[in-house]
Design a protein around this motif. Structure first.
Motif, PDB file in Angstrom:
ATOM      1  N   GLU A   4     -47.221 -14.005 -37.010  1.00 18.63           N
ATOM      2  CA  GLU A   4     -47.390 -13.391 -38.333  1.00 18.63           C
ATOM      3  C   GLU A   4     -46.330 -13.960 -39.274  1.00 18.63           C
ATOM      4  OE1 GLU A   4     -48.235  -9.096 -40.439  1.00 18.63           O
ATOM      5  OE2 GLU A   4     -47.724  -9.152 -38.324  1.00 18.63           O
ATOM      6  N   GLN A   6     -44.809 -14.153 -43.580  1.00 17.16           N
ATOM      7  CA  GLN A   6     -44.762 -13.751 -44.991  1.00 17.16           C
ATOM      8  C   GLN A   6     -44.466 -14.962 -45.871  1.00 17.16           C
ATOM      9  OE1 GLN A   6     -44.799 -10.335 -46.405  1.00 17.16           O
ATOM     10  NE2 GLN A   6     -45.899 -10.025 -44.491  1.00 17.16           N
ATOM     11  N   LEU A  43     -49.760 -10.360 -49.966  1.00 14.45           N
ATOM     12  CA  LEU A  43     -48.906  -9.928 -48.857  1.00 14.45           C
ATOM     13  C   LEU A  43     -48.226  -8.603 -49.193  1.00 14.45           C
ATOM     14  CD1 LEU A  43     -47.371 -13.397 -47.981  1.00 14.45           C
ATOM     15  CD2 LEU A  43     -48.794 -12.015 -46.438  1.00 14.45           C
ATOM     16  N   ARG A  48     -52.263  -9.225 -44.329  1.00 16.55           N
ATOM     17  CA  ARG A  48     -51.405  -9.808 -43.288  1.00 16.55           C
ATOM     18  C   ARG A  48     -51.873 -11.229 -43.039  1.00 16.55           C
ATOM     19  NH1 ARG A  48     -51.279  -5.750 -38.313  1.00 16.55           N
ATOM     20  NH2 ARG A  48     -49.788  -7.296 -37.538  1.00 16.55           N
ATOM     21  N   LYS A  63     -55.756 -15.415 -43.245  1.00 16.04           N
ATOM     22  CA  LYS A  63     -55.414 -14.153 -43.895  1.00 16.04           C
ATOM     23  C   LYS A  63     -56.251 -13.054 -43.253  1.00 16.04           C
ATOM     24  CE  LYS A  63     -54.726 -15.897 -48.586  1.00 16.04           C
ATOM     25  NZ  LYS A  63     -55.195 -15.647 -49.961  1.00 16.04           N
ATOM     26  N   THR A  64     -55.698 -11.850 -43.165  1.00 15.10           N
ATOM     27  CA  THR A  64     -56.445 -10.750 -42.556  1.00 15.10           C
ATOM     28  C   THR A  64     -56.325  -9.475 -43.375  1.00 15.10           C
ATOM     29  OG1 THR A  64     -54.585  -9.994 -41.188  1.00 15.10           O
ATOM     30  CG2 THR A  64     -56.040 -11.661 -40.217  1.00 15.10           C
ATOM     31  N   GLN A  65     -57.380  -8.675 -43.260  1.00 16.72           N
ATOM     32  CA  GLN A  65     -57.391  -7.301 -43.769  1.00 16.72           C
ATOM     33  C   GLN A  65     -57.794  -6.425 -42.596  1.00 16.72           C
ATOM     34  OE1 GLN A  65     -60.153  -7.097 -47.018  1.00 16.72           O
ATOM     35  NE2 GLN A  65     -58.924  -8.410 -48.339  1.00 16.72           N
ATOM     36  N   TRP A  66     -56.938  -5.521 -42.242  1.00 15.45           N
ATOM     37  CA  TRP A  66     -57.175  -4.650 -41.089  1.00 15.45           C
ATOM     38  C   TRP A  66     -57.864  -3.393 -41.613  1.00 15.45           C
ATOM     39  CZ3 TRP A  66     -55.356  -6.121 -36.116  1.00 15.45           C
ATOM     40  CH2 TRP A  66     -54.753  -7.388 -36.110  1.00 15.45           C
TER      41      TRP A  66
END
Length: 160
Positions: A4, A6, A43, A48, A63-66
């Motif tokens: 992960e 930033q 971010l 994430r 890129k992710t969206q949980w």
């Protein structure tokens, strides 16, 4: 190895390199419009991001969206010189393992319907088309888009 991050500048660099081939398309990828600042804002707002390292070199990002019911990923990008070496499969398998540890049972992404090699890539990894839509860009261009989903297996050793 999935890490992960930033580091908006690193994400931007990989994305720009990976999506450069679409720069002269009739409807260029909006990934090319992203800036380091826009990625920093994403971010900050909960997106994430992860990079994939191979032999201590960063070769891909995502890129992710949980979301509540599914792990949505976007902007999966592999540096051009590292394509065709299985990095997408390994990155997504590692991401799937992480998703399973957090109780997610599916992953989802959107793919341009006209980029047949990307559609075929995801289908080869077990993703299926669950929806189709036409996205209208600011310049009025219509972009046929598929939503692709993959159910994750309970086996942590092989979620794909």
């Amino acid at each position: 190895m999935l890490i992960e991050t930033q580091d908006a500048a690193l994400l931007h660099h990989i994305m720009q390199q990976a999506f450069a081939e679409y720069r002269h398309d009739a409807s260029p990828s909006s990934a090319l419009d992203e800036s380091i600042d826009s990625i920093k804002l994403e971010l900050h707002n909960g997106m994430r991001a992860f990079v994939w390292q191979h032999q201590q070199q960063t070769v891909a990002m995502v890129k992710t969206q949980w979301r509540q019911d599914v792990l949505y990923f976007a902007r999966l990008a592999v540096l051009p010189s590292f394509r065709g070496q299985g990095h997408v499969k390994h990155l997504l398998a590692a991401l799937a393992k992480l998703a399973l540890t957090h109780g997610y049972t599916a992953m989802e992404c959107k793919v341009r319907a006209e980029v047949s090699r990307n559609v075929a890539l995801y289908q080869g990894l077990g993703f299926v088309c669950v929806a189709s839509e036409t996205v209208h860009k600011e310049n009025g261009t219509a972009v046929p888009t598929l939503t692709m989903r993959k159910a994750l297996r309970e086996s942590m050793n092989n979620p794909f």
